[in-house]
Structure formats: structure tokens, C-alpha cells
Design a protein around this motif. Sequence first.
Motif, short mmCIF file in Angstrom:
data_model
loop_
_atom_site.label_atom_id
_atom_site.label_comp_id
_atom_site.label_asym_id
_atom_site.label_seq_id
_atom_site.Cartn_x
_atom_site.Cartn_y
_atom_site.Cartn_z
N PHE A 547 0.88 -1.19 0.10
CA PHE A 547 -0.10 -0.01 -0.31
C PHE A 547 0.62 1.67 -0.06
CE2 PHE A 547 -2.03 2.82 3.09
CZ PHE A 547 -2.53 4.19 2.63
N TYR A 548 2.00 1.53 1.09
CA TYR A 548 2.83 2.67 1.19
C TYR A 548 3.30 2.89 -0.87
CZ TYR A 548 1.94 3.77 5.85
OH TYR A 548 1.25 4.01 7.38
N MET A 549 3.64 1.63 -0.68
CA MET A 549 4.67 1.47 -1.99
C MET A 549 3.98 2.07 -3.34
SD MET A 549 7.83 1.77 -1.03
CE MET A 549 8.98 1.49 -1.95
N TYR A 550 2.98 1.17 -3.33
CA TYR A 550 1.85 2.31 -4.26
C TYR A 550 1.62 3.31 -4.37
CZ TYR A 550 -1.49 2.97 -8.40
OH TYR A 550 -2.16 3.05 -8.92
N ARG A 551 1.50 3.69 -3.28
CA ARG A 551 1.27 5.52 -3.04
C ARG A 551 2.39 6.10 -2.87
NH1 ARG A 551 -3.70 7.91 1.52
NH2 ARG A 551 -5.07 6.63 -0.20
N LEU A 552 3.22 5.60 -2.74
CA LEU A 552 4.64 6.63 -2.99
C LEU A 552 5.04 6.46 -4.49
CD1 LEU A 552 6.34 5.24 0.36
CD2 LEU A 552 5.32 8.22 0.22
N THR A 553 5.13 5.66 -5.41
CA THR A 553 5.79 5.07 -6.44
C THR A 553 4.50 5.08 -7.84
OG1 THR A 553 5.78 2.67 -6.54
CG2 THR A 553 7.55 4.30 -5.40
N LYS A 554 3.52 4.83 -7.32
CA LYS A 554 2.69 4.34 -8.27
C LYS A 554 3.25 3.67 -9.15
CE LYS A 554 -0.56 7.00 -7.56
NZ LYS A 554 -0.68 7.84 -6.08
N ASP A 555 3.90 2.65 -8.70
CA ASP A 555 4.33 1.24 -9.95
C ASP A 555 2.88 0.35 -9.43
OD1 ASP A 555 5.28 -0.93 -10.61
OD2 ASP A 555 8.05 -0.79 -9.87
N GLN A 556 2.64 0.01 -10.60
CA GLN A 556 1.78 -0.84 -10.51
C GLN A 556 1.54 -2.01 -9.90
OE1 GLN A 556 -2.02 -0.74 -11.78
NE2 GLN A 556 -2.74 -3.40 -11.74
N LYS A 557 3.23 -2.88 -10.04
CA LYS A 557 3.28 -4.43 -9.13
C LYS A 557 2.83 -4.03 -8.38
CE LYS A 557 7.79 -3.60 -8.10
NZ LYS A 557 9.19 -3.56 -8.57
N TYR A 558 3.02 -3.46 -7.41
CA TYR A 558 2.07 -3.59 -5.49
C TYR A 558 0.46 -3.71 -5.80
CZ TYR A 558 6.92 -2.04 -4.89
OH TYR A 558 8.12 -1.17 -4.89
N ARG A 559 0.37 -3.25 -6.53
CA ARG A 559 -1.49 -3.59 -7.19
C ARG A 559 -1.73 -5.07 -7.26
NH1 ARG A 559 -5.20 1.53 -8.69
NH2 ARG A 559 -5.03 2.07 -7.16
N ASP A 560 -0.86 -5.44 -8.01
CA ASP A 560 -0.88 -6.38 -8.60
C ASP A 560 -0.49 -7.76 -7.41
OD1 ASP A 560 -1.17 -5.46 -11.15
OD2 ASP A 560 0.14 -6.10 -11.70
N TRP A 561 0.69 -7.41 -6.21
CA TRP A 561 0.86 -8.37 -5.76
C TRP A 561 -0.20 -8.69 -4.61
CZ3 TRP A 561 6.41 -6.07 -5.10
CH2 TRP A 561 7.28 -6.94 -6.06
N GLY A 562 -0.64 -6.84 -4.07
CA GLY A 562 -1.76 -6.86 -3.49
C GLY A 562 -3.31 -7.37 -4.10
N TRP A 563 -3.39 -7.66 -5.23
CA TRP A 563 -4.02 -8.39 -5.64
C TRP A 563 -3.51 -10.35 -5.60
CZ3 TRP A 563 -8.98 -7.72 -5.97
CH2 TRP A 563 -10.11 -9.24 -6.63
N GLU A 564 -2.63 -10.50 -6.09
CA GLU A 564 -2.23 -11.97 -5.77
C GLU A 564 -2.74 -12.50 -3.93
OE1 GLU A 564 1.71 -11.89 -8.14
OE2 GLU A 564 1.74 -11.92 -6.17
N ALA A 565 -2.10 -11.59 -3.26
CA ALA A 565 -2.85 -11.49 -1.72
C ALA A 565 -4.06 -12.20 -1.63
CB ALA A 565 -2.26 -10.78 -0.62
N VAL A 566 -5.21 -10.61 -1.81
CA VAL A 566 -6.87 -11.12 -1.59
C VAL A 566 -6.82 -12.79 -2.45
CG1 VAL A 566 -8.97 -10.25 -2.56
CG2 VAL A 566 -7.40 -8.46 -1.94
N GLN A 567 -6.44 -13.05 -3.79
CA GLN A 567 -6.61 -14.29 -4.26
C GLN A 567 -6.49 -15.46 -3.25
OE1 GLN A 567 -5.88 -13.30 -8.29
NE2 GLN A 567 -7.03 -14.08 -9.07
N ALA A 568 -5.28 -15.02 -2.72
CA ALA A 568 -4.56 -16.38 -2.29
C ALA A 568 -6.03 -16.72 -0.72
CB ALA A 568 -3.48 -16.49 -1.05
N LEU A 569 -6.00 -15.07 -0.03
CA LEU A 569 -6.81 -14.94 1.10
C LEU A 569 -8.22 -15.92 1.15
CD1 LEU A 569 -5.65 -11.60 2.40
CD2 LEU A 569 -5.05 -13.72 3.89
N GLU A 570 -8.73 -15.48 -0.14
CA GLU A 570 -9.84 -15.96 -1.02
C GLU A 570 -9.63 -17.83 -0.48
OE1 GLU A 570 -12.03 -13.70 0.92
OE2 GLU A 570 -12.98 -13.75 -0.85
N LYS A 571 -8.69 -18.04 -1.36
CA LYS A 571 -8.89 -19.46 -1.86
C LYS A 571 -8.69 -20.85 -0.32
CE LYS A 571 -6.56 -22.79 -4.51
NZ LYS A 571 -5.56 -22.64 -5.04
#
Length: 646
Positions: A547-571
Motif C-alpha cells: 500500500f505505501y509503496m503503491y502510493r509513493l511510487t505508483k508502480d502497478q506491480k504493488y497493486r498486482d501483488w496486493g491482488w495476489e494476496a486477496v486471491q490467496a486469502l480467499e482461497k
Amino acid sequence: MTSTGILPTYQRFINGVPVPFSRRSFRAREKYIIFSVFITFGFICFGTFFFLPEFRGNSADSVYKMYDQMKRAGPELLIPPPPHLEDSREAPRLLRHEEDALADPHLVDDREKLRQKIDEDRELKVLERPRLQRSSSTASRPDDNAAREDVGDVPQEATIVTVPAALSKEYPLVGGGEDADPVARERRDKVKEMMKHAWDNYVRYAWGKNELKPISKRGHSASIFGTLPLAATIMDGLDTLYIMGMKDEFKQARDWVANELDLNSMASDVSVFEVNIRFVGGLLACFALTGDVMFRDKAQQIADKLLPAFQTQTGIPHALVNLKTGASKNFGWASGGSSILSEFGTLHLEFSYLSDVTGQPIYRNKVDHIRQYLQGLEKPNGLYPNYLNPKTGKWGQHHMSMGALGDSFFEYLLKAWLQSNKEDNEARQMFDDAMQAVLQHMLFTSKGGLVYFAELKFDRPEHKMDHLGCFSGGLLGLGAKTLKNDMSDKYMEVAKKITNTCHESYDRSYTKLGPEAFRFTEGSEAKALKNSEKYYILRPEVIESYFYMYRLTKDQKYRDWGWEAVQALEKQCRVPGGYTGLKNVYSEDPQKDDVQQSFFLAETLKYLYLLFSDDSLLSFDYWVFNTEGHPLPIKGVNPFYREASV
Ligand code: DMJ
């Protein structure tokens, strides 16, 4: 003799010929044995009562005492409580027979009084909605407009007014933050749905208890909260509900705090640190967000219960305090009775803010004293050991860590400076000095090129990093972006590399969730080696850094990694009754720990929600998050600060 059953049977012979075994009754000897067994069993069962301590006294009261103790322990110890999700949201209603009784003309007055009382109870005292003022330092910030829109056009002076509950919808809105990207919006909606699942199940099965056991569907309490149900999940979840716009749920939780939180029943040892970051921090965030003074007053009452812990020879507080007696002590295992750096060093944000909103300097004085005490101590190689003895004032074992026992002390140095609108330069200086030493002595790169913080034990590095230490990616990023100095480039470089390593620790597991601690050895990198380190308890730190790194750098990969975590939490972690931790992230079918930690709602889900929001929602220009993810306003620029006029 043959033995085909419990009792011996005897083969009978007639004239040497075995007689088939066909009798219907027992013979005398067998009857005697059966009788003796029954008598003995009866004697043991009945006689035991006379040896129970509760029955030794002759009073029948003891039966009631025991019943009372069971009641206090919670009936759900035996039977899970019935669902009350729906009806608990209803306003108090008179029962039919009460209505009938009140129809009697003699009781009209009583009825009026009762109605009045109900109305009074439903009134809320809130501060008026503040307006963000554009100070010269914030005038050109890109998100200024969005923030102004959020709070609307209202009087500048914050004064205390009483408004009926019906107007409680007038709480200032800190919400919105819809991202322009439709994918991010969709992902954010998913996170909100996860919050609803976690919250609804807590309400249904563990309302008022500290945490939820999502598989057993009952309450759970960790020892950090003592033995009493203090509703840690309500305290931790409130501001997340608010930010996500879950108004009904927020109102229900708010009313529980107002009406049910019974401070005088808290006769139990609790962790000063945990109660501060979750309870005081959570309530103060809600006060800032809403202006509802009930939150501020409850936060103050709780903080007052923590104050006796500071009565030590040095003023360095003990780890545990009894909320009723005020007796305090340290954990027996902590280096000869020491207090812990990450605990006594993680009070500053809440205590300073509490002083400002109550006009009582005592809280700030306590944490300023800790700061001054630390300033006066010699630091080995500029590093802060994890243990400090509150009696002798000396460091305990020289163990240093960016993870457990050290972590949030460093976080609060940087954030105290941010909270003060960058005026508390002493805090920033201490942060930079501490980080310089940490980068010099504790930062390593593995053979495979992964950067990590090792722990130090008497100058020897242990090449292990805790999940807890993964918050440091975001922290260093924040340090880099908020002040341009000769450290900032290094901070940002390390921030990116640490966040990458922490992502690797997730990616290298079967479940795609990370272990409690991971090691760097010849044959294995960013993986747990010991079984005792392979668990995942819904912790937030890796996602926090995304979250911090996305806000600070706007690098899309941090959002993608966050989404990976969402999917893992759900599964892996979602079950019908909420979310559970896992005992082994490397297992294809991991056992579940059956605990929905309160920080899952306070931090993990909040950071995910913010990761998929735009920057206007809780902008870093106006808010600083405490270590439990509770947003506190920045002094001088954020009118939600609501300082008391003295
Ligand atoms: C939270 O309670 C806080 O983040 C604290 O600082 C340490 N870790 C837990 C969650 O992992």
C-alpha cells in the motif's frame, strides 16, 4: 476355561461331552462381580463431590458461586451464542405487554418519561464538521480539492454541540476515493465484501468477544487482552467500517462502545502496548473521523487505566497492567524483567494526540519522558537493543531487530515527526540516526540477490527476517518521500528491495501467503525452515508495504501483488464463518488455526482497500497511520485534528 467376553465363562461338560453355551442368566459369582463393579463406580462418582473444593464448605452458596463463574466465563464456552445479527440493529422497542401497561391513563407520564429517556440515550454529542483550510504549505497539493470536497462547506470553528441521533448521518464523510481505473474499483469492491464477511460473522458468532473463531463459530481471546471480553474486533474494526462506508455496521459498533464497554469490569492483566495501539488508537481515529466525543472520552478512560504502568523507577512503563488494581509488571521471559522496545516505544502517537484533544498534558508528558530517557542512553553502535530494564535503566540482552520486539519503535519515530507536521525534529533525527545504524549493521543481501534485515544477537547476525519486519519497506519509502536528505535515495532503494523480498516470501510458498519468519541460508532463501515459523495469522505487514509503496511510487506491480494476496486469502483463509490463519503456508492442504485476528480488520483489509483507492482517501498529507492501521490526523493541516481549546 475359555474367555470370550468381559466376564469369565466356563465350558460345562456332561459325561465328557461339551454342552453348548446357552444359559440366560448369570451365575452367583458373576452377579457378585457385577454388583461390586456397580457399587465401586457409584461410590467413586458420588464420593468425588465431597472432595471438590467448591463443595467442601457446607453452604449451598458455593453452587451458585460456581454457576456465576461459569456465567462470567461465557455461556458460549458450552454452546455457541444464537445469531443476533439482525435484531441487534433495531432501536430499543417496548414489548407488547409493556405497551399495554403504559396505555393505562395513570401511566401516561411514565410512558412519556420512558420515551424521553430512550430519545436522550440515542442522542450523540459530536463536534461540528470541520473544513480543511488551505495552508500555504498544502496549497498546491494535487489531492487538496478531493479532500475539500469530502468535508464540505462548514463553519471553521470546531465547537461541541448536541445533535439527535437522526442527524448522525451528518458525521463528516471520510470516504470516497474511487480510483479512475475500473479494475482497481472492482478489486476494492471485492475487499469491501471481504470486510463484510469478516464483520458479519464476528457479529453473528462472537459479538462483544475479543476475536472470532471462524470455524468453531464462537468467541476467542488471546492473553494480550487478559481474561475478559473487551471486544477487540469492534475497537479495531470501527474505523475500517467507517472508511468503507458501512454505516449501519458502524452505528451498531459505535453503540456497543457507548453502552456496553464496561471499564469497571476490567479486572485483568492486559498488554499496555496492545491496548494502546488497538483500543486507544482505534477510538481516537474514530473521534478524529467523526467528531463524536464519546470516542475521545472512552479513549481517555482507557488510557487512564494504563497510566499506573508508568510508575517505575525510570518512568519506562511495564508491559502488563491490571486495569482494576493498577498493579503492573513485565513478562518473565523478557531479559531479566526488561520492558520491550517495540512496546514502550509505541505509545507516542496516541498519547500525544490524546493530550491535544483532551487538553490534559499528562499523556504527552509520559511519552516525552520515555523519549528523553532514550536520548540520554548510550546506544551500542548506534543501535537500540530490544530490552530495557525499567528498574535499573540499563539495556538488557543486546538483541536487535526490525521485526518482533523492535519494529514499531522505529515506525513511531518517523510518524511522530509527521504527526507534528514535521515540527518534532528530534523524532526525525532519532529516526535517521537509528536507520543509519540499522542499514549499516543489519542489512544484508543474499546470494540470490535478496535484500533483508537480519537480527543481531550480541553482534552476531541471525539471517532471519520476521513477517513483522516487512512493514519496513513502506516505512522507509515514507521516510524517503517526506524529506529529501542524504539518506532518502538509500531509503527508497532499500524500501523497494525489502518489499520485493517480502513478496518473494509469499511467492515461494504453496499457498502464496508468507510465513511468520523466513531465513537465508546456503540452500534456501526467503523461506521458513523451522516448523514453528511456517504459520500465517492474517498479518498485514507485507500488504502494508504494498500500500505505501503503491502510493509513493505508483508502480502497478504493488497493486498486482496486493491482488495476489486477496486471491490467496480467499482461497486458503476464507471459511463460511469468517477468515482463519494457517498453520503451514507450504502445505497443499494447510491446517487452519481457527482465529480471525482483530488486526485483519484493522490493517490487512484496510490497507488492501486503500491500495485500490485513489490518494484522496486518507491522504498522507493529512493523516498518519498508527501501527495498528488507525488513521490519526496531522496537526496544523488537518482540521479533523480537533484540538481542545484550553
Ligand atoms: C499489529 O497488532 C500491529 O501492526 C503491531 O505493530 C504488530 N503486529 C500486529 C499485526 O501483525
